[in-house]
Each structure stands twice: as structure tokens, then as C-alpha cells.
Design an enzyme around this catalytic site. Structure first.
Site, PDB file in Angstrom:
ATOM      1  N   TYR A  62       9.007  15.675   5.820  1.00 40.68           N
ATOM      2  CA  TYR A  62       9.612  14.794   6.801  1.00 40.68           C
ATOM      3  C   TYR A  62       8.280  13.640   7.064  1.00 40.68           C
ATOM      4  CZ  TYR A  62      13.095  17.768   8.806  1.00 40.68           C
ATOM      5  OH  TYR A  62      14.555  18.763   8.838  1.00 40.68           O
ATOM      6  N   GLU A  71      15.929  14.250  -1.289  1.00 40.09           N
ATOM      7  CA  GLU A  71      15.712  15.555  -0.521  1.00 40.09           C
ATOM      8  C   GLU A  71      16.044  16.802  -1.571  1.00 40.09           C
ATOM      9  OE1 GLU A  71      16.173  13.677   3.873  1.00 40.09           O
ATOM     10  OE2 GLU A  71      17.529  15.049   3.161  1.00 40.09           O
ATOM     11  N   ASN A  79      17.567  22.591  16.014  1.00 39.90           N
ATOM     12  CA  ASN A  79      18.704  22.132  15.765  1.00 39.90           C
ATOM     13  C   ASN A  79      19.598  22.386  14.660  1.00 39.90           C
ATOM     14  OD1 ASN A  79      17.649  20.331  13.982  1.00 39.90           O
ATOM     15  ND2 ASN A  79      18.414  18.558  14.787  1.00 39.90           N
ATOM     16  N   HIS A 100      19.791  20.599   8.928  1.00 35.36           N
ATOM     17  CA  HIS A 100      19.465  19.474   8.589  1.00 35.36           C
ATOM     18  C   HIS A 100      20.632  18.597   7.739  1.00 35.36           C
ATOM     19  CE1 HIS A 100      17.092  15.906   7.059  1.00 35.36           C
ATOM     20  NE2 HIS A 100      17.547  16.181   5.844  1.00 35.36           N
ATOM     21  N   LYS A 124      17.750  25.810   9.397  1.00 37.97           N
ATOM     22  CA  LYS A 124      16.583  25.851   9.875  1.00 37.97           C
ATOM     23  C   LYS A 124      16.265  27.212  10.281  1.00 37.97           C
ATOM     24  CE  LYS A 124      16.722  20.732  10.810  1.00 37.97           C
ATOM     25  NZ  LYS A 124      16.335  19.663  11.826  1.00 37.97           N
TER      26      LYS A 124
HETATM   27  P1  CMP Z   1      16.688  16.391  11.274  1.00 45.84           P
HETATM   28  O1  CMP Z   1      17.896  15.794  11.252  1.00 45.84           O
HETATM   29  O2  CMP Z   1      16.337  17.451  10.359  1.00 45.84           O
HETATM   30  O3  CMP Z   1      15.641  15.287  11.463  1.00 45.84           O
HETATM   31  C1  CMP Z   1      14.530  15.055  11.950  1.00 45.84           C
HETATM   32  C2  CMP Z   1      13.926  16.290  12.858  1.00 45.84           C
HETATM   33  O4  CMP Z   1      12.890  16.300  13.805  1.00 45.84           O
HETATM   34  C3  CMP Z   1      15.413  16.523  13.590  1.00 45.84           C
HETATM   35  O5  CMP Z   1      16.543  17.094  12.906  1.00 45.84           O
HETATM   36  C4  CMP Z   1      15.143  17.661  14.663  1.00 45.84           C
HETATM   37  O6  CMP Z   1      14.756  18.880  13.884  1.00 45.84           O
HETATM   38  C5  CMP Z   1      13.381  17.150  14.963  1.00 45.84           C
HETATM   39  N1  CMP Z   1      13.329  16.577  16.333  1.00 45.84           N
HETATM   40  C6  CMP Z   1      12.457  16.806  17.280  1.00 45.84           C
HETATM   41  N2  CMP Z   1      12.429  16.011  18.295  1.00 45.84           N
HETATM   42  C7  CMP Z   1      13.473  14.919  17.799  1.00 45.84           C
HETATM   43  C8  CMP Z   1      13.547  13.710  18.402  1.00 45.84           C
HETATM   44  N3  CMP Z   1      13.212  13.491  19.699  1.00 45.84           N
HETATM   45  N4  CMP Z   1      14.383  12.966  17.725  1.00 45.84           N
HETATM   46  C9  CMP Z   1      14.875  13.134  16.580  1.00 45.84           C
HETATM   47  N5  CMP Z   1      14.462  14.279  15.880  1.00 45.84           N
HETATM   48  C10 CMP Z   1      13.572  15.243  16.439  1.00 45.84           C
END
Ligand code: CMP
Length: 139
Positions: A51, A128, A114, A117, A11
Site C-alpha cells: 500500500y 499487484e 472492507n 481489495h 482481507k
Molecule cells: P483498498 O481498496 O484496499 O485500498 C486502500 C485501503 O485503505 C481501502 O481499501 C481501505 O481498506 C483502507 N482505508 C481506510 N480508510 C480509508 C479512507 N478514508 N479512504 C480510502 N481507503 C481507506
């Protein structure tokens, strides 16, 4: 039977911090083979489409802005039991909850930023991966 492919994105936070190489090294050392890979930058429209499953979530708009804020690296990875093993390697969505030694524990800065993904099912791994790569772009 569990499939042998998953999909990942490095990311904007991790790419921007110069952590792509270190993350790819951890992925390869964990036994994943890279079967397709590209550096790209999502438009807000494309990030929103990727998303779309989270459209009703309160974090959706911030997530779309964040994911279109800088380059990302998209990749298809291969290993036995790929989806589950990759989710173990990256750790919990929130780095505060991620196990020691996981990619998110080491590189993520927040629940949104984070670092990586990882697909949550074989079906989503295929959807995806197809979002970024045609059959001809996979080895
Ligand atoms: P990802 O696993 O890519 O899937 C959805 C993304 O939304 C997650 O990682 C985070 O980058 C983002 N995100 C932000 N806030 C939240 C939250 N409260 N819970 C889950 N995903 C979140």
C-alpha cells in the site's frame, strides 16, 4: 482496450469471519476465473510495501496494522473487462456507500475493514499480482 485480469485480496476481517468461501462463490458466479490463489499472512513491512501509494494518507498506519493482523487470500482473476467489472462487483470502498448486493455491502464492516481489495487499473492489476505471484504460480 481493457485488460482481462485483475487482482484481489480477501482481507483479514472477511477471512476471520469465515466469509472467504461465500466471497469466492460470488466472484466465480459473476464470471471470474481464478488464475492464481494463495492464503498468506502479511508482515507489517509487506503490507506497507503493497500500500506504499497511500503512504502519505492519514489512514496508512492503521491500514498497515490491519492488513497484517491476520491471514488474507490473494488471487488473480480473469474475465473480459476484469478491473471495471470487479470493482462493480465489490462496490464502493466505504460499505456505507456500496450498492446493494455488492461484496462490500454484504460483508464489509467499515471503510478500513472492507472485506476485499480490487485493483483500480490494468497497470496496478499487473503490479499487484506480481507482488504475490511469479509467472509459474499462474495458470
Ligand atoms: P483498498 O481498496 O484496499 O485500498 C486502500 C485501503 O485503505 C481501502 O481499501 C481501505 O481498506 C483502507 N482505508 C481506510 N480508510 C480509508 C479512507 N478514508 N479512504 C480510502 N481507503 C481507506
Amino acid at each position: 482496450m481493457a485488460g482481462n485480469r485483475t487482482f484481489t485480496m480477501i482481507k483479514p476481517d472477511a477471512y476471520g469471519a469465515g466469509n472467504s468461501g461465500a466471497i469466492l462463490k460470488m466472484i466465480e458466479e459473476a464470471g471470474f476465473a481464478i488464475k492464481a490463489m494463495k492464503l498468506t499472512k502479511l508482515t507489517a513491512e509487506k503490507a506497507g510495501a503493497f500500500y506504499a501509494v497511500h503512504k502519505e494518507r492519514p489512514f496508512y498506519n492503521d491500514l498497515v496494522n490491519y492488513m497484517s493482523s491476520g491471514p488474507i487470500i490473494a488471487a488473480i482473476l480473469e474475465k473480459d473487462n476484469a478491473v471495471e467489472d470487479f470493482r462493480k462487483l465489490i462496490g464502493a470502498t466505504n460499505p456505507a456507500d456500496a450498492a446493494e448486493g455488492t461484496i462490500r455491502k454484504i460483508f464489509a464492516t467499515s471503510i478500513e475493514a472492507n472485506a476485499v481489495h480490487g485493483s483500480d487499473s490494468d497497470e496496478n492489476a499487473e503490479i499487484e499480482g506480481s507482488f504475490y505471484f511469479s509467472q509459474f504460480e499462474r495458470v
